[in-house]
Design a protein around this motif. Sequence first.
Motif, PDB file in Angstrom:
ATOM      1  N   PRO A 175       0.932  -1.126   0.060  1.00 38.47           N
ATOM      2  CA  PRO A 175       0.234  -0.090   0.156  1.00 38.47           C
ATOM      3  C   PRO A 175       0.827   1.208  -0.087  1.00 38.47           C
ATOM      4  N   GLY A 176       2.218   1.090   0.174  1.00 39.34           N
ATOM      5  CA  GLY A 176       2.871   2.047   0.208  1.00 39.34           C
ATOM      6  C   GLY A 176       3.329   2.906  -0.867  1.00 39.34           C
ATOM      7  N   ASP A 177       3.970   3.857  -1.037  1.00 33.78           N
ATOM      8  CA  ASP A 177       4.772   4.582  -1.964  1.00 33.78           C
ATOM      9  C   ASP A 177       6.201   4.228  -2.397  1.00 33.78           C
ATOM     10  N   VAL A 178       6.744   3.415  -1.626  1.00 27.11           N
ATOM     11  CA  VAL A 178       8.070   2.788  -1.749  1.00 27.11           C
ATOM     12  C   VAL A 178       7.952   1.321  -1.999  1.00 27.11           C
ATOM     13  N   PRO A 179       9.186   0.600  -2.616  1.00 23.35           N
ATOM     14  CA  PRO A 179       8.990  -0.860  -2.745  1.00 23.35           C
ATOM     15  C   PRO A 179       9.132  -1.456  -1.160  1.00 23.35           C
ATOM     16  N   ALA A 180       8.569  -2.538  -1.348  1.00 20.43           N
ATOM     17  CA  ALA A 180       8.707  -3.391   0.135  1.00 20.43           C
ATOM     18  C   ALA A 180       9.717  -4.572  -0.226  1.00 20.43           C
ATOM     19  N   ARG A 181      10.398  -5.001   0.687  1.00 15.67           N
ATOM     20  CA  ARG A 181      11.243  -6.226   0.841  1.00 15.67           C
ATOM     21  C   ARG A 181      10.937  -7.213   1.676  1.00 15.67           C
ATOM     22  N   TYR A 182      10.661  -8.245   1.492  1.00 17.73           N
ATOM     23  CA  TYR A 182      10.357  -9.539   2.578  1.00 17.73           C
ATOM     24  C   TYR A 182      10.986 -10.731   1.966  1.00 17.73           C
ATOM     25  N   ALA A 183      11.146 -11.631   3.104  1.00 15.89           N
ATOM     26  CA  ALA A 183      11.703 -12.937   2.932  1.00 15.89           C
ATOM     27  C   ALA A 183      10.281 -13.684   2.947  1.00 15.89           C
ATOM     28  N   VAL A 184      10.397 -14.803   2.054  1.00 20.10           N
ATOM     29  CA  VAL A 184       9.417 -15.696   2.354  1.00 20.10           C
ATOM     30  C   VAL A 184      10.114 -17.288   2.606  1.00 20.10           C
ATOM     31  N   VAL A 185       9.778 -17.721   3.577  1.00 21.56           N
ATOM     32  CA  VAL A 185      10.483 -19.321   4.056  1.00 21.56           C
ATOM     33  C   VAL A 185       9.172 -19.951   3.746  1.00 21.56           C
ATOM     34  N   LEU A 186       9.273 -20.829   2.879  1.00 18.42           N
ATOM     35  CA  LEU A 186       8.496 -21.984   2.720  1.00 18.42           C
ATOM     36  C   LEU A 186       8.744 -23.356   3.149  1.00 18.42           C
ATOM     37  N   THR A 187       8.141 -24.012   3.787  1.00 16.81           N
ATOM     38  CA  THR A 187       8.305 -25.291   4.232  1.00 16.81           C
ATOM     39  C   THR A 187       7.107 -26.104   3.695  1.00 16.81           C
ATOM     40  N   THR A 188       7.790 -27.307   3.183  1.00 14.80           N
ATOM     41  CA  THR A 188       6.941 -28.421   2.850  1.00 14.80           C
ATOM     42  C   THR A 188       6.658 -29.345   3.805  1.00 14.80           C
ATOM     43  N   LEU A 189       5.483 -29.629   4.374  1.00 17.55           N
ATOM     44  CA  LEU A 189       5.165 -30.379   5.547  1.00 17.55           C
ATOM     45  C   LEU A 189       5.177 -31.790   5.148  1.00 17.55           C
ATOM     46  N   SER A 190       5.909 -32.715   5.966  1.00 20.90           N
ATOM     47  CA  SER A 190       5.846 -34.116   5.757  1.00 20.90           C
ATOM     48  C   SER A 190       4.674 -34.816   5.760  1.00 20.90           C
ATOM     49  N   ARG A 191       4.426 -35.998   4.645  1.00 19.24           N
ATOM     50  CA  ARG A 191       3.001 -36.570   4.762  1.00 19.24           C
ATOM     51  C   ARG A 191       3.171 -37.489   5.909  1.00 19.24           C
ATOM     52  N   SER A 192       1.855 -37.364   6.788  1.00 21.82           N
ATOM     53  CA  SER A 192       1.661 -38.192   7.725  1.00 21.82           C
ATOM     54  C   SER A 192       0.918 -39.526   7.664  1.00 21.82           C
TER      55      SER A 192
END
Length: 192
Positions: A175-192
């Motif tokens: 929503p801002g007037d400047v770029p945003a920077r973020y990290a996405v940490v994706l975790t694949t959950l093991s099948r149980s």
Amino acid sequence: MKDDSTVNERIAQQVRLLRSERGLSLDALSTQCGVSRSMLSLIERGETSPTAVVLDKLAAGLGVPLASLFDDPARKAEPVSRHADQVTWQDPHSGYLRRNVSPEGFQSPTRIVDVTFPPRTRVTYEAGPRTPAVLQQIWILEGRMQITYGSESWLLETGDCLVIPLDAPNSFHNPGDVPARYAVVLTTLSRS
């Protein structure tokens, strides 16, 4: 940063490989992921730069994290991912820039992606339940982002971190007037 044709060819090779490993025809994959057969054909030939939304549908249909679509299938797995070798891709629709940080080729359940998101831009993913399930943590490094998951919404500021599963529609909005920077940490959950 690799040029678009190199990144598109990586995506093409990876999609062809994953589709072949799963024994899927173009028609079957199209049905499974909700992307037209003609678009899949263009992607597999490296003749288009698909949007983030299309790549997300494709990853869900193939049962892999979106980040893995940028892996080079011929590259030997190494434990270090050098900044100069990390694949950077720009969404042709929104202009957001994503860089795969995690080393390629490892069978790790966790992937890290660095995103720079342009001001006043939005990307909406039509995610549904995934097999295997994927959890994402979004850590805001600079700026702010409005994240919507299903019917819930959060305005995240620098330093905030949100964890949500990838099992419902979600959207990212700066929503801002400047770029945003973020990290996405994706975790694949093991099948149980």
